[in-house]
Structures are given as C-alpha cells and as structure tokens.
Design a protein around this motif. Sequence first.
Motif, PDB file in Angstrom:
ATOM      1  N   ASN A  83     -11.490  -4.301   2.724  1.00 17.86           N
ATOM      2  CA  ASN A  83     -10.083  -4.703   2.588  1.00 17.86           C
ATOM      3  C   ASN A  83      -9.628  -5.351   3.896  1.00 17.86           C
ATOM      4  O   ASN A  83     -10.389  -5.396   4.876  1.00 17.86           O
ATOM      5  CB  ASN A  83      -9.198  -3.483   2.245  1.00 17.86           C
ATOM      6  N   ALA A  84      -8.388  -5.783   3.898  1.00 20.90           N
ATOM      7  CA  ALA A  84      -7.880  -6.472   5.089  1.00 20.90           C
ATOM      8  C   ALA A  84      -7.701  -5.507   6.259  1.00 20.90           C
ATOM      9  O   ALA A  84      -7.872  -5.891   7.418  1.00 20.90           O
ATOM     10  CB  ALA A  84      -6.547  -7.140   4.762  1.00 20.90           C
ATOM     11  N   THR A  85      -7.370  -4.271   5.957  1.00 21.93           N
ATOM     12  CA  THR A  85      -7.139  -3.311   7.033  1.00 21.93           C
ATOM     13  C   THR A  85      -8.432  -3.042   7.805  1.00 21.93           C
ATOM     14  O   THR A  85      -8.429  -3.026   9.040  1.00 21.93           O
ATOM     15  CB  THR A  85      -6.576  -1.983   6.459  1.00 21.93           C
ATOM     16  N   TYR A 137       2.473  -5.909  10.070  1.00 19.59           N
ATOM     17  CA  TYR A 137       2.285  -4.916   9.013  1.00 19.59           C
ATOM     18  C   TYR A 137       2.285  -3.501   9.590  1.00 19.59           C
ATOM     19  O   TYR A 137       1.819  -3.280  10.714  1.00 19.59           O
ATOM     20  CB  TYR A 137       0.946  -5.215   8.337  1.00 19.59           C
ATOM     21  N   THR A 174       4.337  -8.811   4.528  1.00 16.77           N
ATOM     22  CA  THR A 174       4.313  -8.234   3.186  1.00 16.77           C
ATOM     23  C   THR A 174       5.718  -8.208   2.578  1.00 16.77           C
ATOM     24  O   THR A 174       5.878  -8.058   1.374  1.00 16.77           O
ATOM     25  CB  THR A 174       3.708  -6.806   3.303  1.00 16.77           C
ATOM     26  N   CYS A 193      -3.670 -11.735   5.596  1.00 13.31           N
ATOM     27  CA  CYS A 193      -3.845 -11.020   4.330  1.00 13.31           C
ATOM     28  C   CYS A 193      -3.098 -11.696   3.178  1.00 13.31           C
ATOM     29  O   CYS A 193      -3.579 -11.715   2.053  1.00 13.31           O
ATOM     30  CB  CYS A 193      -3.349  -9.590   4.528  1.00 13.31           C
ATOM     31  N   GLN A 194      -1.920 -12.260   3.480  1.00 12.59           N
ATOM     32  CA  GLN A 194      -1.106 -12.847   2.411  1.00 12.59           C
ATOM     33  C   GLN A 194      -1.227 -14.370   2.336  1.00 12.59           C
ATOM     34  O   GLN A 194      -0.591 -14.983   1.475  1.00 12.59           O
ATOM     35  CB  GLN A 194       0.375 -12.461   2.603  1.00 12.59           C
ATOM     36  N   THR A 205      -7.840 -10.068   2.630  1.00  7.43           N
ATOM     37  CA  THR A 205      -8.250  -9.238   1.509  1.00  7.43           C
ATOM     38  C   THR A 205      -8.631 -10.135   0.344  1.00  7.43           C
ATOM     39  O   THR A 205      -8.229 -11.303   0.300  1.00  7.43           O
ATOM     40  CB  THR A 205      -7.049  -8.317   1.153  1.00  7.43           C
ATOM     41  N   ARG A 236      -8.072  -9.291  -3.066  1.00 13.97           N
ATOM     42  CA  ARG A 236      -7.368  -9.063  -4.332  1.00 13.97           C
ATOM     43  C   ARG A 236      -6.001  -9.740  -4.425  1.00 13.97           C
ATOM     44  O   ARG A 236      -5.384  -9.718  -5.477  1.00 13.97           O
ATOM     45  CB  ARG A 236      -7.167  -7.564  -4.538  1.00 13.97           C
TER      46      ARG A 236
END
Length: 386
Positions: free
Chosen positions: A81-83, A107, A159, A186-187, A207, A209
């Motif tokens: 994932n991005a984290t 974030y 986010t 991430c976005q 990420t 998804r």
Amino acid sequence: MDVAALRADTPGCETVVHFNNAGSSLPPRPVIESQISWISEEARLGGYEMAERNQERIEEVYRSIARLIGAETGEVALVENATVAWWQAFHSLDLRGKTILTSEVDYGSNFVAYLQAERRTGSRVEVVPSDSSGQIAVDELERRIDGSVGLIAVTHMPTNGGLINPADEIGAVARTAGVPFLLDACQTVGQIPIDVGSLGCDFLSTTGRKYLRGPRGTGFLYVNRRRLAEPALLDSHGATVHGPDHFQVRGDARRFEMFEASYAARAALGTAVDYAMAVGLEAIGERIAGLAVTLRSRLREVGARVHDVGKRRGGIVTFTMEGMDARTVKDRLGARSINVSVVRPSSTPVDSRRRGLPEMVRASVHYYNTEQEIDLLVSSLAEDVQ
Ligand SMILES: Cc1ncc(COP(=O)(O)O)c(C=O)c1O
C-alpha cells in the motif's frame, strides 16, 4: 474518451454510483480477470511454481510502472500500500537531528511518522504554511531551507480535498538545495500524468486501489537510484546474507520489498497501470478535473458547503450539508447505492485544525463517472435534506 465503453468494461458501474474513488475505485474487467486467473492458475500449479513460470509477467509490472511515472525499472519497488511505500522511504533516511519540512495537508499517518521521528531521533518537523490559495507556500518553503533540513516530504493531493500541490516547484527547491524530496502521490498516480524527472522527486509513494483502479493490497515506491539507502525493514529478499556476520543489500529498489506478496494482486496492478496508460493520463486528468468542477457547482446549488481549496484542483470534492452530519449523508446516499465516504479531521490533522474542518462528505470522481450520476447525487441530496 469513450466513456460508455469504459463503463461497459467496469462491472461495478451496473450496481453502484461510485463516488468513492479516492477510497478505492471500481476496477475494470481486465484487472479483475488478471487477478482471478492468476489465483486459479496458482491453485492448479502451486504458488511458487506459478510465480516461477510467470516471472516475465511480473517483470513487466515493474516496466509498466516505470513507463507510467518516467522511472527506471530498477527504481520501482512493489509493496502492499502507499503507507508501506512512504514509510520504507522515510525510514531509510538518517534524519537524526535534522529538520523535516512538510505541508499542512499531509496525511495523518505521515504525521505519526514525523512525531515518532521527533521522539526517537531528535529530528524536528516544521509545517510549511499554505498560501492564500491553499497550496503549500513555495517561497516560504524555500526560505526555510538551511543546513539542518534533511527532508522535504509533501502530499501531492490530500485525502480531504481537491487541492493539487505544485510538486514540480517543490522539486525545484529540493534539487537546488540538494535535499531529498518524498512525494506522497497516493491520490494523484492514475489521476494525472506523473513524471518523476520533471517533478524532481527522489521518492514517490502510491497505492494501487485508488485512481489506478488496481486491486486492494497493492502499492509501489519509486526511489531515485542516487537515493537508494538501507531500508529500515529488510528481509532476505532485499538483502543476501553471506554467513553469520555479513549481508549485502540488493542494488535496486526491490530492497524495499518483502519476499512474500500476493502475486495475483501484483499482476493485476500491472494490468491496471497498462489500462490507465491506454486510456491516457492527460485525458483522464482533464475529464476528472472537469467532472469535479461540475460537481462542486451543482453541490453549491443545493446548499452544500464545498471545502476544496487550491489553485489547481483534481477529482476529490469535500462538502458539508447544513443540518445533517456527514455520516448521515453518507448513509442516506448509500441506501440509494450512491457511494461517498466520510473524511475525518484526523486524516489531515494540521489542515483540519487550521481551517476548523468537521467531518466532511467526500465525493471523489473518476473518468467513468458521468454527468447523469452527478445529477443523481445532487438530486438525492436535495431530497434527503428536506
Ligand atoms: C494522501 C494519502 N496518503 C496516503 C494514504 C494511505 O494510503 P494506503 O491506505 O494505500 O496506505 C492515503 C489514503 O487514503 C492518502 O489519501
């Protein structure tokens, strides 16, 4: 863009009106099929045997990602994932006694890491203020550069709203100062064209998804070859142990990966990246931004308070309705199969505190959303707040 064809290629479009793309978007058919077929074959052949036979397919995933962001194949690590991606980059840096410059819209998880770093290593986090448009004040960032700065870490698109930070201008400051630049994209990956060279970032985390429409549990990290350092979390995939007293770290970015992973998800991530590139990132970015502009103005017409800021804006739209809390709005829309999400102030803690933001409804558009779906969202809202 042939939106009708792209929607026909998205099974979820038949069942929901999906405005939660900043959470997790609806995957297109080839992505779903890629993941399912891998799992089926894996069950027939054995997990390791399947991976061995399909090594080239997995190599192609790295090549696809490299093409997507203008990197070299050896600068890409596949993670969950991005984290994890962000965290692996952050913790590979020696920030003892150093200053970390970040943005107000970073974030929440990034702030956890900053505060841990302050506690554990004596580094210091400085939040660079936003300018009157809401984006990071680049001149202020520049003014704060001195010998103590060990990292610039900024979120490209938060986010909690439509803002897109000027990553290229931040990158220019970082390059001139010779300070590493970690971009939380991430976005934005999958939403707008990204080229790590022109952005000037040394690390980029994202990420699968969200805007890439890949499977859950996927993400990747880009690390500029010159910034490859020893990961904080390193297994015997990332390093080779030569006896009891010596190990050698891999030469490429895959040092940031763990041995075990979902190969089915990785293969499908590659399919998602190829799909996005076939649709075209320029066109995707334009359509998403255009739909978001429409959504913001339609929301205002029904009395919503839209909270997005920034000179440049993308597909995330956050709003509140007078007299109805965000969770109720989400639930009422959900009952009509319209998916939105709720953003909590803690997801973007500094910005939320500064602007006094409550829980907000987030409606995030993707290119497969339509004006008719926006009509439906807005008319449903108007009915629900009566
Ligand atoms: C800006 C930003 N960074 C990081 C993350 C974390 O991503 P992930 O859940 O893939 O770790 C998110 C998730 O919403 C995000 O919006």
